[in-house]
Design a protein around this motif. Structure first.
Motif, PDB file in Angstrom:
ATOM      1  N   PHE A 195       0.814  -1.215   0.000  1.00 59.15           N
ATOM      2  CA  PHE A 195       0.000   0.000   0.000  1.00 59.15           C
ATOM      3  C   PHE A 195       0.847   1.265   0.000  1.00 59.15           C
ATOM      4  O   PHE A 195       0.323   2.372  -0.111  1.00 59.15           O
ATOM      5  CB  PHE A 195      -0.951  -0.020   1.208  1.00 59.15           C
ATOM      6  CG  PHE A 195      -1.862  -1.222   1.197  1.00 59.15           C
ATOM      7  CD1 PHE A 195      -3.052  -1.200   0.495  1.00 59.15           C
ATOM      8  CD2 PHE A 195      -1.495  -2.391   1.866  1.00 59.15           C
ATOM      9  CE1 PHE A 195      -3.879  -2.312   0.458  1.00 59.15           C
ATOM     10  CE2 PHE A 195      -2.320  -3.509   1.839  1.00 59.15           C
ATOM     11  CZ  PHE A 195      -3.510  -3.470   1.133  1.00 59.15           C
ATOM     12  N   ILE A 237      -6.481   3.489  -6.254  1.00 56.57           N
ATOM     13  CA  ILE A 237      -7.826   3.836  -5.802  1.00 56.57           C
ATOM     14  C   ILE A 237      -8.562   4.514  -6.958  1.00 56.57           C
ATOM     15  O   ILE A 237      -8.040   5.441  -7.573  1.00 56.57           O
ATOM     16  CB  ILE A 237      -7.784   4.799  -4.600  1.00 56.57           C
ATOM     17  CG1 ILE A 237      -6.898   4.232  -3.490  1.00 56.57           C
ATOM     18  CG2 ILE A 237      -9.196   5.072  -4.088  1.00 56.57           C
ATOM     19  CD1 ILE A 237      -6.601   5.237  -2.395  1.00 56.57           C
ATOM     20  N   TYR A 272      -9.071  13.078  -2.119  1.00 52.62           N
ATOM     21  CA  TYR A 272      -8.259  12.108  -1.392  1.00 52.62           C
ATOM     22  C   TYR A 272      -7.288  12.865  -0.498  1.00 52.62           C
ATOM     23  O   TYR A 272      -6.581  13.765  -0.950  1.00 52.62           O
ATOM     24  CB  TYR A 272      -7.508  11.216  -2.376  1.00 52.62           C
ATOM     25  CG  TYR A 272      -6.526  10.254  -1.746  1.00 52.62           C
ATOM     26  CD1 TYR A 272      -6.915   9.412  -0.717  1.00 52.62           C
ATOM     27  CD2 TYR A 272      -5.208  10.180  -2.196  1.00 52.62           C
ATOM     28  CE1 TYR A 272      -6.031   8.521  -0.142  1.00 52.62           C
ATOM     29  CE2 TYR A 272      -4.308   9.293  -1.634  1.00 52.62           C
ATOM     30  CZ  TYR A 272      -4.727   8.465  -0.606  1.00 52.62           C
ATOM     31  OH  TYR A 272      -3.836   7.582  -0.042  1.00 52.62           O
ATOM     32  N   THR A 296      -3.177   6.663   3.464  1.00 53.83           N
ATOM     33  CA  THR A 296      -3.716   5.313   3.603  1.00 53.83           C
ATOM     34  C   THR A 296      -2.861   4.585   4.627  1.00 53.83           C
ATOM     35  O   THR A 296      -1.642   4.510   4.476  1.00 53.83           O
ATOM     36  CB  THR A 296      -3.679   4.547   2.266  1.00 53.83           C
ATOM     37  OG1 THR A 296      -4.470   5.238   1.295  1.00 53.83           O
ATOM     38  CG2 THR A 296      -4.233   3.141   2.444  1.00 53.83           C
ATOM     39  N   GLY A 350      -7.069  -1.552   7.193  1.00 51.91           N
ATOM     40  CA  GLY A 350      -6.602  -0.297   6.619  1.00 51.91           C
ATOM     41  C   GLY A 350      -7.692   0.748   6.541  1.00 51.91           C
ATOM     42  O   GLY A 350      -8.888   0.450   6.604  1.00 51.91           O
ATOM     43  N   THR A 351      -7.270   2.007   6.390  1.00 53.54           N
ATOM     44  CA  THR A 351      -8.199   3.127   6.267  1.00 53.54           C
ATOM     45  C   THR A 351      -7.694   4.097   5.205  1.00 53.54           C
ATOM     46  O   THR A 351      -6.510   4.440   5.185  1.00 53.54           O
ATOM     47  CB  THR A 351      -8.343   3.879   7.604  1.00 53.54           C
ATOM     48  OG1 THR A 351      -8.669   2.952   8.639  1.00 53.54           O
ATOM     49  CG2 THR A 351      -9.444   4.919   7.517  1.00 53.54           C
ATOM     50  N   ILE A 352      -8.609   4.503   4.334  1.00 56.18           N
ATOM     51  CA  ILE A 352      -8.323   5.508   3.312  1.00 56.18           C
ATOM     52  C   ILE A 352      -9.177   6.728   3.631  1.00 56.18           C
ATOM     53  O   ILE A 352     -10.387   6.596   3.863  1.00 56.18           O
ATOM     54  CB  ILE A 352      -8.671   5.003   1.898  1.00 56.18           C
ATOM     55  CG1 ILE A 352      -8.020   3.645   1.645  1.00 56.18           C
ATOM     56  CG2 ILE A 352      -8.254   6.008   0.838  1.00 56.18           C
ATOM     57  CD1 ILE A 352      -8.561   2.934   0.429  1.00 56.18           C
ATOM     58  N   ILE A 409     -10.927  -0.076  -4.608  1.00 59.94           N
ATOM     59  CA  ILE A 409      -9.510  -0.220  -4.276  1.00 59.94           C
ATOM     60  C   ILE A 409      -8.975  -1.451  -5.019  1.00 59.94           C
ATOM     61  O   ILE A 409      -9.639  -2.477  -5.109  1.00 59.94           O
ATOM     62  CB  ILE A 409      -9.289  -0.336  -2.754  1.00 59.94           C
ATOM     63  CG1 ILE A 409     -10.109  -1.490  -2.158  1.00 59.94           C
ATOM     64  CG2 ILE A 409      -9.644   0.965  -2.062  1.00 59.94           C
ATOM     65  CD1 ILE A 409      -9.873  -1.710  -0.673  1.00 59.94           C
TER      66      ILE A 409
END
Length: 201
Positions: free
Chosen positions: A83, A91, A101, A105, A112-114, A132
């Protein structure tokens, strides 16, 4: 005396039974709370596999609020280094004009977190899909997607302030008890059916 002792014994037995029941409930709640993924209670790390086989967006709700941050959460068994590589992790958003965005990330223990910020000029009811993609090699990739809908943010502090004002008003009410024959009783021409009067300070 025997009746009294029997009552005591029954109370002790009931108390022990309730205590045991409470402990069982607490254990069940503890077990269930560990499974609440959307509340970020990650208790079981996901082991890394090579090649990875898991990539899944896990947001339970699909609301995205105007002007607010949106956290797209996912789980994976891929090495976090994937990542960090923009050639491996991509993405896609079908309507990029609706959000930005945040350029961050994070992946920890397989979760995980975006982060995105929904634009102020987005329209209520508009929908967009976040996808993703994790590219393992030329012939193998993992992907997951979820649709979100834009909603108006409701500020709960407004409700709190309204409740506080109502509480303050109630606190300002002074209840005066007047007995029959008192000067206030006679002055207001009261009777037995009307013996309480409320005055705001």
């Amino acid at each position: 005396m025997k009746i009294f002792q029997k009552k005591i014994a029954n109370k002790v037995r009931d108390k022990l039974k309730n205590t045991l029941k409470s402990n069982i409930i607490l254990e069940e709640e503890k077990e269930n709370s560990s499974k609440k993924i959307d509340n970020i209670k990650y208790v079981e790390p996901i082991e890394i596999e090579n090649p990875p086989t898991l990539l899944e967006i896990i947001n339970v709700k699909n609301e995205a609020y105007k002007g607010k941050r949106l956290a797209v959460k996912f789980k994976t068994n891929a090495d976090p280094k994937y990542f960090e590589n923009t050639e491996k992790f991509k993405i896609e958003i079908d309507n990029e004009n609706m959000c930005n965005y945040d350029g961050k990330t994070s992946v920890t223990n397989g979760y995980g977190t975006i982060y995105y910020t929904i634009k102020e000029d987005s329209k209520i009811g508009d929908k967009f899909t976040v996808k993703i993609i994790l590219i393992i090699d030329d012939n193998y990739k993992l992907e997951s997607s979820k649709e979100f809908i834009v909603k108006e943010w409701i500020d709960n502090t407004i409700k709190t302030k309204s409740k506080q004002q109502k509480t303050k008003y109630l606190q300002d009410i002074n209840i005066v008890i007047v007995k029959k024959g008192d000067e206030f009783w006679e002055k207001n021409d009261w009777n037995e059916k009307k013996s309480i009067k409320s005055n705001k300070n």
